[in-house]
Design an enzyme around this catalytic site. Structure first.
Site, mmCIF file in Angstrom:
data_model
loop_
_atom_site.group_PDB
_atom_site.id
_atom_site.type_symbol
_atom_site.label_atom_id
_atom_site.label_comp_id
_atom_site.label_asym_id
_atom_site.label_seq_id
_atom_site.Cartn_x
_atom_site.Cartn_y
_atom_site.Cartn_z
ATOM 1 N N LYS A 182 0.847 -1.198 0.000
ATOM 2 C CA LYS A 182 0.000 0.000 0.000
ATOM 3 C C LYS A 182 0.877 1.241 0.000
ATOM 4 O O LYS A 182 1.845 1.307 0.757
ATOM 5 C CB LYS A 182 -0.871 0.026 1.266
ATOM 6 C CG LYS A 182 -1.946 -1.020 1.264
ATOM 7 C CD LYS A 182 -3.150 -0.536 0.478
ATOM 8 C CE LYS A 182 -4.227 -1.599 0.473
ATOM 9 N NZ LYS A 182 -5.381 -1.232 -0.328
ATOM 10 N N ASN A 211 12.700 1.378 1.203
ATOM 11 C CA ASN A 211 11.974 0.335 0.481
ATOM 12 C C ASN A 211 12.983 -0.532 -0.270
ATOM 13 O O ASN A 211 14.081 -0.066 -0.610
ATOM 14 C CB ASN A 211 10.981 0.957 -0.511
ATOM 15 C CG ASN A 211 10.145 -0.095 -1.223
ATOM 16 O OD1 ASN A 211 9.682 -1.056 -0.612
ATOM 17 N ND2 ASN A 211 9.959 0.075 -2.521
ATOM 18 N N ASP A 266 8.661 4.171 -6.019
ATOM 19 C CA ASP A 266 10.004 3.691 -6.402
ATOM 20 C C ASP A 266 10.920 4.816 -6.876
ATOM 21 O O ASP A 266 11.662 4.663 -7.848
ATOM 22 C CB ASP A 266 9.888 2.627 -7.518
ATOM 23 C CG ASP A 266 9.037 1.447 -7.095
ATOM 24 O OD1 ASP A 266 9.062 1.083 -5.903
ATOM 25 O OD2 ASP A 266 8.334 0.894 -7.956
ATOM 26 N N HIS A 326 13.273 -2.850 -3.755
ATOM 27 C CA HIS A 326 12.591 -3.078 -5.033
ATOM 28 C C HIS A 326 13.385 -4.110 -5.831
ATOM 29 O O HIS A 326 14.614 -3.997 -5.945
ATOM 30 C CB HIS A 326 12.486 -1.762 -5.810
ATOM 31 C CG HIS A 326 11.706 -1.907 -7.075
ATOM 32 N ND1 HIS A 326 10.328 -1.937 -7.094
ATOM 33 C CD2 HIS A 326 12.106 -2.059 -8.366
ATOM 34 C CE1 HIS A 326 9.912 -2.098 -8.336
ATOM 35 N NE2 HIS A 326 10.966 -2.174 -9.131
#
Ligand code: GRF
Length: 203
Positions: A93, A109, A152, A111
């Site tokens: 989310k 994050n 991202d 990725h």
């Protein structure tokens, strides 16, 4: 040295969470996972947290239909746990401005590709690897980056390449990338803990 206090947000299986927990527990990094929050009550991530005695919290739009309210509830839990850094690990989310403001330049994050390629809205899970193969790339990899308002997009903290092999399927490529994910996320957290990676100001 005070250990870096890490909060993890995860939606699914939580193998990245597990690798971070393992690195903390073996003392290979000076950090500890102090809380795990998931939007999915049935997630492997919550189960893994509980197994390790880490506070595991299910928070979703079921509890707070309004996204801003949910952001604030997540921030409250993170603050109660005195979290220094928030790691998104397969958290599906997009969180809003209140959350990002509260933890400005403190949300990471991971990725499963070499950003800025193969990132952005819609690039998640198998789709990333399908796109890499469809583009005929010779290499893919992993990116750990800071989170900002765009998918991202924030500052890249670390990347690692893996080869794309001629007979790769999205699944075989994903497995090769995931193996690197499990190393690089802990390494970055460890380097933040020692100061080797300096995060930009949080103000
Ligand atoms: C990983 O591939 C990660 O890069 C992406 O979501 C996946 C999460 O896997 N953001 P897991 O739940 O950690 O096993």
């Amino acid at each position: 040295m005070k250990k870096l206090r890490v909060g993890v947000l995860a939606s699914h299986g939580g193998t990245n969470l597990q690798s971070i927990i393992d690195s903390c527990q073996s003392n290979s990094i000076s950090a500890q996972v102090v809380v795990v929050i998931s939007n999915n009550s049935d997630s492997g991530a919550l189960k893994r947290a509980k197994k390790h005695g880490i506070d595991a919290v299910h928070l979703s739009n079921k509890h707070f239909p309004d996204d801003t309210d949910l952001d604030n509830a997540i921030v409250k839990i993170l603050r109660e746990h005195d979290v220094d850094v928030v790691c998104l690990a397969g958290y599906m989310k997009k969180r809003g401005a209140n959350f990002l403001r509260a933890y400005k330049n403190r949300v990471l994050n991971i990725h499963p590709a070499l950003l800025p390629k193969f990132g952005g809205k819609g690039f998640f899970g198998t789709r990333v690897h399908e796109a890499v193969l469809a583009a005929g790339e010779k290499e893919s990899g992993v990116t750990v980056h800071l989170v900002d308002e765009q998918y991202d997009h924030g500052r890249i903290l670390a990347q690692r390449k893996v080869p794309v092999l001629p007979d790769d399927t999205p699944e075989t490529l994903a497995a090769r990338v995931l193996k690197e994910e499990h190393k690089i996320y802990s390494e970055v957290i460890g380097k933040i803990a020692t100061g080797e990676i300096r995060l930009p100001s949080s103000r």
